[in-house]
Scaffold this motif. Structure first.
Motif: not given
Length: 341
Positions: A70-71, A74, A85, A87, A282, A285-288, A293, A295
């Motif tokens: 999903d990441r 997105s 960004q 990921v 969560r 989760g990457q970036g959280w 959130q 970036s």
């Protein structure tokens, strides 16, 4: 009309341009992937196939049919120009840059380039350890200046017995921290990291305690690097969590590292504000992050911890426990000696 649509190029020139593009895409180490306005793949470089683990022959497929998480989806379908960004894709950390393609005021597609930052991240982890040690040494220099001034003053007053007692007390205090760590942790790299983290946390008035059950022999160098990633990120997150707590009793972190057979268990507890139950999955989760959130490179520490543990056949979890009238947040990580064990 055809001339206008082909930018005035002849058939031979168009063929040469296509060949040059194909050669350029094959030669690029960076991944390149282009989408049309409907989100379908127009072209993809060889490096893109390798970095994203996508089989060849993906032209014409929708981004949602490529099997991406999903990441990544997105970022690729954001519909905006994005820079740098981060990921996680498998065991790789990629940096993506997206540029929109416009014609006559409307967007007709996008091009995303990405590069592998995994090795750079490993170097950054090592540099972080060095920086932590340097910061701790810099703080100690100022502390030593004050201590030397005290010693100088005692000598000028003729209080020689006090000087001896003062120096012995300082020496014992310094040696005690190193001895406590090295007695329990034989692996040099891990021990050095823990000593540096204890010193750095102390400058922020945070206490990092090494648990009594800590015991680790010397480990394989590759496992040692992964262990540094896990311990460093978990301790840093815990120190950040308790750093703003108003009560001194809550500015405390407990660390346990245990080698059991072919596995190493790491447990980090903090007395911070905690993590809401709905966010316990969560946080990995990457970036959280707990601040929302992100970036800008933040919010990837726990994602890297989970990636490292799973690559080592283990995992990381978060839970809570109550003790001393405090609700402790507990991160437990397991790594096996041997990738994919």
């Amino acid at each position: 009309r055809v001339k206008r649509q082909t930018l005035g190029m002849e058939a031979g020139e168009i063929l040469d341009l296509v060949r040059q593009r194909e050669a350029m895409l094959r030669g690029l180490k960076e991944g390149v992937i282009a989408f049309d306005a409907q989100g379908k793949v127009v072209l993809m470089s060889d490096s893109a196939h390798q970095l994203l683990d996508i089989p060849r022959g993906s032209a014409g497929r929708s981004v949602r049919d490529l099997g991406l998480d999903d990441r990544l989806q997105s970022v690729l379908t954001s519909g905006t120009t994005e820079s740098d960004q981060l990921v996680l894709v498998g065991d790789r950390l990629l940096v993506l840059n997206t540029v929109l393609i416009e014609s006559k005021g409307r967007t007709i597609g996008s091009v995303t380039t990405f590069r592998d930052r995994t090795e750079l991240r490993s170097v950054e982890e090592e540099l972080d350890v060095t920086k932590t040690s340097t910061d701790a040494l810099r703080a100690h220099i100022h502390e030593f200046d004050n201590q030397l001034h005290t010693i100088s003053g005692l000598i000028q007053l003729g209080e020689y017995d006090e000087v001896v007692g003062y120096v012995e007390g300082l020496t014992m205090e310094r040696a005690q921290v190193s001895a406590t760590v090295t007695e329990k942790i034989a692996d040099v790299g891990t021990a050095a990291l823990v000593i540096a983290k204890i010193g750095a946390a102390a400058q922020g008035l945070v206490t990092v305690e090494l648990a009594a059950d800590t015991h680790l022999e010397t480990v394989d160098r590759r496992l040692g690097r992964d262990l540094v990633t896990v311990v460093g990120n978990l301790v840093d997150n815990a120190v950040d969590a308790v750093g703003e707590m108003p009560e001194a009793a809550r500015r405390k972190v407990r660390l346990s590292i245990r080698g059991r057979g072919t596995a190493v268990e790491v447990r980090v507890e903090d007395a911070g504000p905690g993590i809401a139950p709905e966010n316990r999955d969560r946080v990995f989760g990457q970036g959280w992050s707990t601040k929302g959130q992100s970036s800008d490179g933040h919010g990837f520490g726990l994602a890297l911890v989970r990636l490292t543990c799973r690559r080592r056949g283990g995992d990381v979890t978060v839970s809570t426990r109550s003790a001393e009238d405090i609700e402790w947040t507990v991160f437990s990580a397991v790594l096996h000696d041997g990738e994919g064990a």
